[in-house]
Scaffold this motif. Sequence first.
Motif, PDB file in Angstrom:
ATOM      1  N   PHE A   1       0.822  -1.204   0.000  1.00 39.98           N
ATOM      2  CA  PHE A   1       0.000   0.000   0.000  1.00 39.98           C
ATOM      3  C   PHE A   1       0.861   1.262   0.000  1.00 39.98           C
ATOM      4  O   PHE A   1       0.517   2.252  -0.648  1.00 39.98           O
ATOM      5  N   ASP A   2       1.991   1.234   0.724  1.00 44.10           N
ATOM      6  CA  ASP A   2       2.835   2.435   0.760  1.00 44.10           C
ATOM      7  C   ASP A   2       3.465   2.698  -0.598  1.00 44.10           C
ATOM      8  O   ASP A   2       3.612   3.851  -1.017  1.00 44.10           O
ATOM      9  N   ASP A   3       3.832   1.621  -1.314  1.00 45.67           N
ATOM     10  CA  ASP A   3       4.368   1.793  -2.664  1.00 45.67           C
ATOM     11  C   ASP A   3       3.304   2.378  -3.591  1.00 45.67           C
ATOM     12  O   ASP A   3       3.573   3.294  -4.386  1.00 45.67           O
ATOM     13  N   ALA A   4       2.087   1.825  -3.518  1.00 44.30           N
ATOM     14  CA  ALA A   4       0.996   2.338  -4.367  1.00 44.30           C
ATOM     15  C   ALA A   4       0.688   3.791  -4.040  1.00 44.30           C
ATOM     16  O   ALA A   4       0.430   4.609  -4.939  1.00 44.30           O
ATOM     17  N   ALA A   5       0.736   4.139  -2.741  1.00 43.73           N
ATOM     18  CA  ALA A   5       0.441   5.515  -2.345  1.00 43.73           C
ATOM     19  C   ALA A   5       1.438   6.495  -2.945  1.00 43.73           C
ATOM     20  O   ALA A   5       1.100   7.653  -3.229  1.00 43.73           O
ATOM     21  N   ALA A   6       2.678   6.029  -3.166  1.00 48.80           N
ATOM     22  CA  ALA A   6       3.700   6.907  -3.741  1.00 48.80           C
ATOM     23  C   ALA A   6       3.380   7.304  -5.172  1.00 48.80           C
ATOM     24  O   ALA A   6       3.971   8.269  -5.694  1.00 48.80           O
TER      25      ALA A   6
END
Length: 603
Positions: free
Chosen positions: A149-154
């Motif tokens: 999720f943190d990668d996608a949020a970037a």
Amino acid sequence: MAEPRPRAIQGPPLMTSQLGMGALPHEGGVAFRIWAPHAEAVAVTGDFTGWSDDGVPAKPECDGIWHVDVPQAGVGDAYLFLIDGPDGRVRRIDPYARAVTNSVGNAVVVDLGPAPEGGFAPPPWNEMVIYELHVGTFHAPADDRPGGFDDAAARLSHLRDLGVNAIQIMPTMEFAGDVSWGYNPAHIFAVETAYGGPEGLRAFVAAAHQSGIAVILDVVYNQFGPSDLDLWRFDGWGEGDKGGIYFYNDHRSATPWGDTRPDYGREEVRRFLRDNALFWFETYGIDGLRFDMTLYIRTISGDEHHEGDRLPDGWSLMQWINQEIAERHPGRIVIAEDLRNEDAVTRPVEDGGAGFGAQWDAAFVHPVREVLMQPRDEDRSMAALVEALRKTADGDPFRRVVYTESHDEVANGKARVPHEIDREGQDAWHAQKRSTLGAALVLTAPGIPMLFQGQEFLQGDWFDDAIPLDWARREDFAGIVRLYRDLIALRRNLDTTSRGLTGHGIDFPLVDEARKLLVFRRFADDADAGVLVAMNFGAEPAHEVSVPLRRNAPTRARLNTDWRGYSALFGDFHSADLHVKRMDDGDLGKLSLGPYSAVIYTR
């Protein structure tokens, strides 16, 4: 063997102030409650017992429910249930576990609380542009791990700048292993650990909302697993080789993906699924759901016209869930993947329908892809496109989702549109021209448009859950990205000149099978001059084409997909504003189009 009745309970049922199922943390510890109607005894063990083989015994309440309050347990503790059933003791992960260590590990006590109050309002359905993504491959880290999720949020800034205002996430329920499409859920209340678990999803939803983007979550209720499935014979009972209390124990259990269809007729299973659907809204603040393959919730084998194949309990379950969502969370969207063009799927429950807000439209994607992929112009059918554009769901075009790419359409023997157009030259002229012509059709058609991840920078080949998007292509095809951005801006009427694209109306001033030309007008109401969309599905330019028009038709050329700013391969064909001649019975316009090109005209 036949299913025995739940154990009789002597005396009144145990009452507790901790309502709900699963692990329920409170100031004095954690209460645990499960449904195990064939159990002779139930206990809970975990970090708080030193993983004792005896655990803390639970007491029966009523109707097969067991409960125990454990003062020494707390948030963060791992736990399992110990169930003494017909075939001895089994160790089980809590079906309502909000977090797990992994799909074959332990449940974890978490205290998520209600969804944060953020004041975010999802877009109206007629202004929505959906972007489907797979968390594991959308933006993967460099060390070969699946994306989280943190990668996608970037990458949310990319989607915001593109103009997308809704994301549809492929399933994030805990599944077997770390790499999967997600349609094999093992624990439906737990968020996939490899993606970041509950806190990861909550942070992602908050970040999306801050970017002005709604979040639609894909859920799987047509089948579970089939691997890493503690629900299987959960309390030790099962009929023959069937799955026990959570599943049908006869021929109705069979699905194309395994013998694991939930028992939609059993009250406890119905509540389990209904609780899960509401859980995503009330705990994570998501803005919509997409139900995977509803055809196999309402039928056994997909033969909807055979009375014996229907599952009335599945139909009534969907009605119940959709009614609950509509009442508790008005304005949120629930989308069905049914793919049978059945109007009753999106018909209101009070009129006998299933009550979905929209459904994926197979009557759009299949004929449109066929037209785009035909190698010979003479085989392209304008009549098929007209039929696809005219289609509605129960009379409303915004109750259907239109697209040329989705996870299903770019895998399982099929590939991305550029690949299907030219397998030897996915980035070449034909692939670029016809795939972007398809995008123009999706983003000007009546309906809710949807893109699949990477479509905006011509991602090729087919979808693989182990191969991440190639983000270098965003720079390599920056012009194509701009084209998608410009199309989305018009679709959403961001400059207030293209309101017609948010309206229900469509008519067809010109359908020319010989020259492969299609001109249609989109409009909101009779007072709206609308938006005119002219398309050339042939390899030859079209010069000085006469088009009958209504009075005061839109005449300004706002977007030309053949502009060289979108691609160095494009021809920069000059498509000027419409030249209009006043006639006795209307106006006559003259327009010119480049090969495989669209021009959009506004007032």
